[in-house]
Scaffold this motif. Sequence first.
Motif, PDB file in Angstrom:
ATOM      1  N   PRO A 308       0.807  -1.231   0.000  1.00  0.00           N
ATOM      2  CA  PRO A 308       0.000   0.000   0.000  1.00  0.00           C
ATOM      3  C   PRO A 308       0.833   1.269   0.000  1.00  0.00           C
ATOM      4  N   ASN A 309       2.130   1.163   0.312  1.00  0.00           N
ATOM      5  CA  ASN A 309       2.985   2.346   0.361  1.00  0.00           C
ATOM      6  C   ASN A 309       3.847   2.521  -0.887  1.00  0.00           C
ATOM      7  N   LEU A 310       3.696   1.624  -1.858  1.00  0.00           N
ATOM      8  CA  LEU A 310       4.458   1.737  -3.097  1.00  0.00           C
ATOM      9  C   LEU A 310       3.892   2.850  -3.970  1.00  0.00           C
ATOM     10  N   TYR A 311       4.721   3.805  -4.298  1.00  0.00           N
ATOM     11  CA  TYR A 311       4.340   4.900  -5.199  1.00  0.00           C
ATOM     12  C   TYR A 311       5.342   4.948  -6.347  1.00  0.00           C
ATOM     13  N   SER A 312       4.816   5.157  -7.540  1.00  0.00           N
ATOM     14  CA  SER A 312       5.674   5.201  -8.713  1.00  0.00           C
ATOM     15  C   SER A 312       5.115   6.212  -9.705  1.00  0.00           C
ATOM     16  N   VAL A 313       5.587   6.128 -10.938  1.00  0.00           N
ATOM     17  CA  VAL A 313       5.186   7.075 -11.968  1.00  0.00           C
ATOM     18  C   VAL A 313       4.180   6.428 -12.919  1.00  0.00           C
ATOM     19  N   SER A 314       3.648   7.214 -13.829  1.00  0.00           N
ATOM     20  CA  SER A 314       2.606   6.742 -14.753  1.00  0.00           C
ATOM     21  C   SER A 314       3.170   5.731 -15.750  1.00  0.00           C
ATOM     22  N   ALA A 315       2.416   4.684 -16.040  1.00  0.00           N
ATOM     23  CA  ALA A 315       2.868   3.670 -16.993  1.00  0.00           C
ATOM     24  C   ALA A 315       1.678   2.986 -17.631  1.00  0.00           C
ATOM     25  N   GLY A 316       1.870   2.496 -18.847  1.00  0.00           N
ATOM     26  CA  GLY A 316       0.801   1.757 -19.522  1.00  0.00           C
ATOM     27  C   GLY A 316       1.248   1.255 -20.877  1.00  0.00           C
ATOM     28  N   PHE A 317       0.494   0.327 -21.415  1.00  0.00           N
ATOM     29  CA  PHE A 317       0.810  -0.251 -22.713  1.00  0.00           C
ATOM     30  C   PHE A 317       0.455   0.709 -23.846  1.00  0.00           C
ATOM     31  N   VAL A 318       1.196   0.599 -24.936  1.00  0.00           N
ATOM     32  CA  VAL A 318       0.928   1.381 -26.130  1.00  0.00           C
ATOM     33  C   VAL A 318      -0.196   0.709 -26.908  1.00  0.00           C
ATOM     34  N   GLU A 319      -1.191   1.480 -27.307  1.00  0.00           N
ATOM     35  CA  GLU A 319      -2.306   0.939 -28.074  1.00  0.00           C
ATOM     36  C   GLU A 319      -1.893   0.698 -29.525  1.00  0.00           C
ATOM     37  N   ALA A 320      -2.630  -0.154 -30.223  1.00  0.00           N
ATOM     38  CA  ALA A 320      -2.365  -0.420 -31.636  1.00  0.00           C
ATOM     39  C   ALA A 320      -2.498   0.871 -32.441  1.00  0.00           C
ATOM     40  N   GLY A 321      -1.500   1.165 -33.267  1.00  0.00           N
ATOM     41  CA  GLY A 321      -1.538   2.355 -34.103  1.00  0.00           C
ATOM     42  C   GLY A 321      -1.217   3.645 -33.378  1.00  0.00           C
ATOM     43  N   GLU A 322      -0.741   3.566 -32.140  1.00  0.00           N
ATOM     44  CA  GLU A 322      -0.475   4.755 -31.341  1.00  0.00           C
ATOM     45  C   GLU A 322       1.024   5.025 -31.270  1.00  0.00           C
ATOM     46  N   ASN A 323       1.410   6.307 -31.339  1.00  0.00           N
ATOM     47  CA  ASN A 323       2.823   6.621 -31.140  1.00  0.00           C
ATOM     48  C   ASN A 323       3.113   6.761 -29.648  1.00  0.00           C
ATOM     49  N   LEU A 324       4.398   6.771 -29.302  1.00  0.00           N
ATOM     50  CA  LEU A 324       4.800   6.701 -27.901  1.00  0.00           C
ATOM     51  C   LEU A 324       4.398   7.953 -27.125  1.00  0.00           C
ATOM     52  N   GLU A 325       4.583   9.126 -27.735  1.00  0.00           N
ATOM     53  CA  GLU A 325       4.251  10.364 -27.041  1.00  0.00           C
ATOM     54  C   GLU A 325       2.757  10.451 -26.750  1.00  0.00           C
ATOM     55  N   HIS A 326       1.948  10.009 -27.701  1.00  0.00           N
ATOM     56  CA  HIS A 326       0.498  10.015 -27.487  1.00  0.00           C
ATOM     57  C   HIS A 326       0.132   9.064 -26.354  1.00  0.00           C
ATOM     58  N   ALA A 327       0.820   7.929 -26.279  1.00  0.00           N
ATOM     59  CA  ALA A 327       0.544   6.969 -25.205  1.00  0.00           C
ATOM     60  C   ALA A 327       0.866   7.581 -23.843  1.00  0.00           C
ATOM     61  N   CYS A 328       1.966   8.331 -23.751  1.00  0.00           N
ATOM     62  CA  CYS A 328       2.307   9.004 -22.489  1.00  0.00           C
ATOM     63  C   CYS A 328       1.193   9.952 -22.071  1.00  0.00           C
ATOM     64  N   ARG A 329       0.743  10.769 -23.008  1.00  0.00           N
ATOM     65  CA  ARG A 329      -0.283  11.764 -22.690  1.00  0.00           C
ATOM     66  C   ARG A 329      -1.612  11.094 -22.347  1.00  0.00           C
ATOM     67  N   ARG A 330      -1.952  10.057 -23.087  1.00  0.00           N
ATOM     68  CA  ARG A 330      -3.229   9.375 -22.837  1.00  0.00           C
ATOM     69  C   ARG A 330      -3.236   8.697 -21.477  1.00  0.00           C
ATOM     70  N   GLU A 331      -2.164   7.984 -21.143  1.00  0.00           N
ATOM     71  CA  GLU A 331      -2.115   7.279 -19.867  1.00  0.00           C
ATOM     72  C   GLU A 331      -2.207   8.249 -18.690  1.00  0.00           C
ATOM     73  N   ALA A 332      -1.477   9.356 -18.756  1.00  0.00           N
ATOM     74  CA  ALA A 332      -1.524  10.335 -17.665  1.00  0.00           C
ATOM     75  C   ALA A 332      -2.929  10.916 -17.517  1.00  0.00           C
ATOM     76  N   ARG A 333      -3.567  11.204 -18.625  1.00  0.00           N
ATOM     77  CA  ARG A 333      -4.921  11.774 -18.570  1.00  0.00           C
ATOM     78  C   ARG A 333      -5.923  10.756 -18.045  1.00  0.00           C
ATOM     79  N   GLU A 334      -5.810   9.499 -18.491  1.00  0.00           N
ATOM     80  CA  GLU A 334      -6.746   8.466 -18.043  1.00  0.00           C
ATOM     81  C   GLU A 334      -6.589   8.159 -16.559  1.00  0.00           C
ATOM     82  N   GLU A 335      -5.348   8.097 -16.085  1.00  0.00           N
ATOM     83  CA  GLU A 335      -5.086   7.666 -14.710  1.00  0.00           C
ATOM     84  C   GLU A 335      -5.238   8.777 -13.683  1.00  0.00           C
ATOM     85  N   THR A 336      -4.827   9.997 -14.061  1.00  0.00           N
ATOM     86  CA  THR A 336      -4.779  11.073 -13.069  1.00  0.00           C
ATOM     87  C   THR A 336      -5.496  12.351 -13.492  1.00  0.00           C
TER      88      THR A 336
END
Length: 418
Positions: A308-336
Amino acid sequence: MTAGIHFSPLALTRALPFLPLAQGDIDYQVDRRGEPDLIDTLLADPATKVVLTRGGLVAVPRGQGDLVDYENVKMRLATLPGAYVGEELRRYPEAVAMFLGSYGGVRGECVIAVDISRVPDAGEGAVPGAQPNGVLGVQDAGTVDGAMGLANANGNAAGKRAGESGGAAESAAPFGVPDSAGQGADDAFDESVSTPASHAAPKPTLLQQAVTRFDWVDLRGFAPHANAREAGQATSAVTLSIWHSRQQFCPTCGAPVLPSLAGWAQRCSNQADGNRILFPRVEPAVITAVVDGQDRLLLQHNAAWKDPNLYSVSAGFVEAGENLEHACRREAREETGIQLGEVRYLGSQPWPFPASLMMAFKAHAITTDVHVDGSETVTARWVTRDEYTAELIAGRMVAPGRATIARYMIEEWLGREL
């Protein structure tokens, strides 16, 4: 004159100088993988080094499995003589040999990894097509965050000796490693005490003896204690061995597959379908250190993490047809709920749990109001360097494990080692 000057929090960002699972300097010698009898030829060479994997674990000398929880200790891979291993591979076609490459030089050392996950235990017969239980990575963690959480579950038990409690040790239990339960002290001096001669079990073979003569540790426990070369060897060996354990049938036609190209590929056995060649699956994932205009870092706790005390940074899988930068932005928006602006690349390392390639970025947040999704991400908060240090000291936060790329991303922001 200078009051209006604004510096980007990414201005001093630099590439990560060290990543524990990205240290390999071996020459893959890809052009040799198709050579006939390459494995047999290399095993006959005294300069060839043979290492072992089993159930997603690597073999280390007896006693070293107890070292994974200690700081500043060294571990190494256990090795076997190639000449003996060649005979064992002919005895056990279910074992998978993988040519990891060569270091050249005067010695011309080559490295072969052998996965013995499907070699029957001592006293048991081979079961054709049997799938071993407990292979690390066979059961998907569901998300990148889920796999990361396993690295911190049960403390740092991700690399204990096979047969002990907690972490990766549990994954070795289904293989039926024999123990001494029910035996007295005297039995250790006479193998025939408890076994009538007429029913004596055959002597274990070299690969069967390896199960109990070596310790078996998880890559996450081994890599932080190994030298760069052996960390790279272990990473390649575990990645390939998990893939061979997970994929035993052609995903197109369902026919059994056979190892090919010195263990770096598989060939479908269906001649009518062209004996197609199959390559290891790699699942791209992004992981992002998000900072705001005050250079605070966004840390989050995910539901998949047992600590319960583990804290880390945003992470997630890249979707089909998605570039890496878009995946970073999407994951951060979806999670936080945070929107990202500039994104910069930091580095990458394989994460074979079961088949991810983690690509690290640092990003500038253009909004700061946190709204977690409540399902994948439970909580998230901004921290300054002093606040984060205080949380670690108080035990209210725990940093990601030493084999994770997330730890080194946090250290890059923090400006010191954790």
